[in-house]
Design a protein around this motif. Structure first.
Motif, PDB file in Angstrom:
ATOM      1  N   VAL A 344       0.839  -1.207   0.000  1.00 43.62           N
ATOM      2  CA  VAL A 344       0.000   0.000   0.000  1.00 43.62           C
ATOM      3  C   VAL A 344       0.875   1.258   0.000  1.00 43.62           C
ATOM      4  O   VAL A 344       0.527   2.272  -0.614  1.00 43.62           O
ATOM      5  N   ALA A 345       2.028   1.185   0.655  1.00 43.77           N
ATOM      6  CA  ALA A 345       2.912   2.351   0.714  1.00 43.77           C
ATOM      7  C   ALA A 345       3.416   2.739  -0.666  1.00 43.77           C
ATOM      8  O   ALA A 345       3.558   3.928  -0.976  1.00 43.77           O
ATOM      9  N   LYS A 346       3.679   1.743  -1.497  1.00 40.66           N
ATOM     10  CA  LYS A 346       4.123   2.039  -2.864  1.00 40.66           C
ATOM     11  C   LYS A 346       3.029   2.755  -3.644  1.00 40.66           C
ATOM     12  O   LYS A 346       3.293   3.718  -4.376  1.00 40.66           O
ATOM     13  N   VAL A 347       1.795   2.322  -3.472  1.00 38.21           N
ATOM     14  CA  VAL A 347       0.674   2.966  -4.154  1.00 38.21           C
ATOM     15  C   VAL A 347       0.501   4.399  -3.654  1.00 38.21           C
ATOM     16  O   VAL A 347       0.286   5.336  -4.440  1.00 38.21           O
ATOM     17  N   VAL A 348       0.615   4.582  -2.344  1.00 38.03           N
ATOM     18  CA  VAL A 348       0.474   5.920  -1.765  1.00 38.03           C
ATOM     19  C   VAL A 348       1.575   6.842  -2.272  1.00 38.03           C
ATOM     20  O   VAL A 348       1.330   8.026  -2.568  1.00 38.03           O
ATOM     21  N   ALA A 349       2.780   6.311  -2.409  1.00 38.02           N
ATOM     22  CA  ALA A 349       3.895   7.132  -2.895  1.00 38.02           C
ATOM     23  C   ALA A 349       3.648   7.599  -4.322  1.00 38.02           C
ATOM     24  O   ALA A 349       3.902   8.762  -4.667  1.00 38.02           O
ATOM     25  N   VAL A 350       3.122   6.697  -5.165  1.00 38.07           N
ATOM     26  CA  VAL A 350       2.822   7.067  -6.555  1.00 38.07           C
ATOM     27  C   VAL A 350       1.724   8.130  -6.596  1.00 38.07           C
ATOM     28  O   VAL A 350       1.809   9.114  -7.349  1.00 38.07           O
ATOM     29  N   GLU A 351       0.686   7.951  -5.773  1.00 33.20           N
ATOM     30  CA  GLU A 351      -0.396   8.938  -5.744  1.00 33.20           C
ATOM     31  C   GLU A 351       0.108  10.302  -5.279  1.00 33.20           C
ATOM     32  O   GLU A 351      -0.294  11.339  -5.817  1.00 33.20           O
ATOM     33  N   GLN A 352       0.989  10.308  -4.304  1.00 32.86           N
ATOM     34  CA  GLN A 352       1.514  11.584  -3.821  1.00 32.86           C
ATOM     35  C   GLN A 352       2.371  12.276  -4.874  1.00 32.86           C
ATOM     36  O   GLN A 352       2.330  13.505  -5.006  1.00 32.86           O
ATOM     37  N   GLU A 353       3.116  11.494  -5.633  1.00 30.92           N
ATOM     38  CA  GLU A 353       3.915  12.089  -6.697  1.00 30.92           C
ATOM     39  C   GLU A 353       3.017  12.723  -7.754  1.00 30.92           C
ATOM     40  O   GLU A 353       3.299  13.827  -8.248  1.00 30.92           O
TER      41      GLU A 353
END
Length: 476
Positions: A344-353
């Motif tokens: 989930v952290a990887k997905v959140v990082a992409v969304e934040q970018e």
């Protein structure tokens, strides 16, 4: 004498010096020897040895004098500059202040008196080197001990100190006497005490906060003048998550992150500042992720959040160890939680970018719109424009320029003719022989003459009307 007689044993020679008269006498095994026998070279050698030994003793006395004064403030006079290094005269010895130990932006001139901290004393073969500093944080402590008697008497203690030389300093103070206000005593009446320290540091700002054993309260105090809504501590990561309202966010961060950076160094915590929506979004994503795992209850989620883990990335960073110790989970379940949170952290990082890129594009478009520029082209300067768009922009630019420019010297402008006399002289010529510009000007002149004639006729009619009114009044 040993060289003259070519012997290795010096015990057979006795040399005495009469300090009152300066007379030197020598003997070998009780036999008196004339000093002149050593010659000019021997006398010069003896002189050099004496000077060398005297300098060694002098260097030793200077070293003994200053080695115990490390960490104290000394006052000296600036002698000169060697490159960017400042040489300061301290009585019979010179101190060295490298560029790295000077306050950034501070200017000094030779002959000026300066106060500095003795940072280090080095005993080198050539001389004793005394390293001075004005950028070290201990200089602030020594200045407070000198200006504030309560600090010098240890009634008030400086618990922690963080400094960015030339810009700002934060220090936390506490008092062992309940009747003494630590912050008020350091500031002084109308800021008299703190003003002397600020003047000595060239206007460097100093924030004094109250020390507290509770890390949460101390962090809130350290972030002053910003008002803190909530502080969450994660001991596993050494991180403090601070929640502030939107109107306090810029104050808490400070200019170029200075306030939060000094607060982190003062408290020893890694301070992360969030707004309430960001904090709630992170907790909600963590809650959703944990509840999607079999066997995880609301009680487990609350315990994890109580540990200061408020984001899925926090769990990915701490690993499975704290989960097993604090929650009593087995290793398989803890590894499953960490693996799920990592995904989930990887997905959140992409969304934040993506969100960050969108925000930057929106800001660029808004700035471009304010300047009257194409927002898409401004945000993407490397994006090629179509030929039609470029042609349209060029045509629009030409049209705007034609509307906005002033008329030339031979062009007719609205409201009157240009200030020339040639057109008046050529009014006798036929209309066919005039240029378009002259015809336009001639037309304006005729219109003006017709307007003058009409004004004269109107004035005559008014006079006749006034005369008839006066005659009627006389007859009445």
């Amino acid at each position: 004498m040993r060289k003259h007689f070519n012997t290795e044993d010096t015990s057979e020679f006795q040399v005495t010096l009469e300090r009152g008269t300066g007379i030197i006498s020598a003997s070998r095994n009780g036999e008196v020897l004339p000093i002149s026998m050593v010659g000019r070279i021997g006398a010069q050698t003896a002189k050099q040895v004496l000077i060398q030994l005297i300098r060694q003793d002098e260097r030793g006395s200077i070293y003994e004098e200053y080695k115990d004064r490390v960490g104290t403030i000394v006052t000296g006079t600036i002698a000169r500059f060697e490159g960017s290094t400042m040489i300061v005269t301290l009585g019979r010895v010179e101190g060295i202040m490298p560029r790295s130990e000077q306050i950034p932006g501070e200017m000094h001139n030779p002959g000026e008196r300066v106060q500095a901290l003795i940072l280090e004393v080095r005993d080198t073969p050539s001389a004793v080197k005394i390293i001075l500093s004005r950028s070290h944080h201990e200089l602030i402590r020594r200045l407070f001990e000198r200006e504030v008697p309560e600090v010098g008497e240890r009634t008030i203690e400086i618990k922690a100190l963080a400094r960015e030389p030339g810009h700002r300093t934060k220090l936390a103070v506490s008092s062992i006497d309940s009747k003494v206000d630590a912050v008020g005593a350091c500031v002084g009446v109308r800021g008299s005490r703190i003003k002397n320290i600020v003047d000595e540091l060239g206007g460097e700002k100093i924030d004094i906060v109250r020390w507290n054993e509770s890390s949460q309260i101390l962090i809130s105090n350290a972030l002053k003048p910003a008002e803190v809504a909530e502080v969450s501590l994660c001991f596993e990561l050494g991180r403090a998550t601070v929640v502030v309202n939107d109107d306090q966010l810029s104050l808490a961060i400070g200019k170029r992150g200075q306030n939060v950076r000094l607060a982190a160094r003062l408290t020893g915590w890694d301070v992360d500042i969030l707004t309430p929506p960001e904090f709630q979004a992170g907790v909600a994503k963590l809650d959703e992720t944990l509840k999607s795992i079999d066997g995880m209850t609301q009680e487990h989620v609350d315990k994890i959040i109580a540990l200061g883990l408020i984001d899925v990335r926090d769990i990915e960073e701490v690993g499975s160890g704290p989960l097993m110790e604090e929650l009593g989970l087995d290793e398989a379940k803890a590894d499953e939680i960490v693996e799920k949170c990592s995904e989930v952290a990887k997905v959140v990082a992409v969304e934040q970018e993506k969100k960050k890129a969108a925000d930057q594009k929106a800001k660029a478009s808004a700035a471009a719109a304010f300047r009257g520029v194409n927002g898409v082209a401004f945000a993407n300067p490397l994006l090629p424009q179509t030929a039609s768009a470029a042609v349209k922009e060029e045509e629009q630019l030409v049209e705007d320029t034609a509307h906005d420019r002033l008329p030339g010297s031979l062009e007719a402008g609205g409201g009157g003719s240009p200030e020339t006399v040639t057109h008046r002289e050529s009014s006798q010529v036929g209309a066919g022989e005039l240029s378009p510009e002259e015809q336009a000007i001639q037309g304006v002149s005729e219109v003006a003459e017709d307007a003058d004639v009409r004004d004269d006729n109107d004035a005559e009619d008014d006079r006749m009307a006034d005369g008839s009114v006066e005659s009627s009044e006389q007859q009445a």
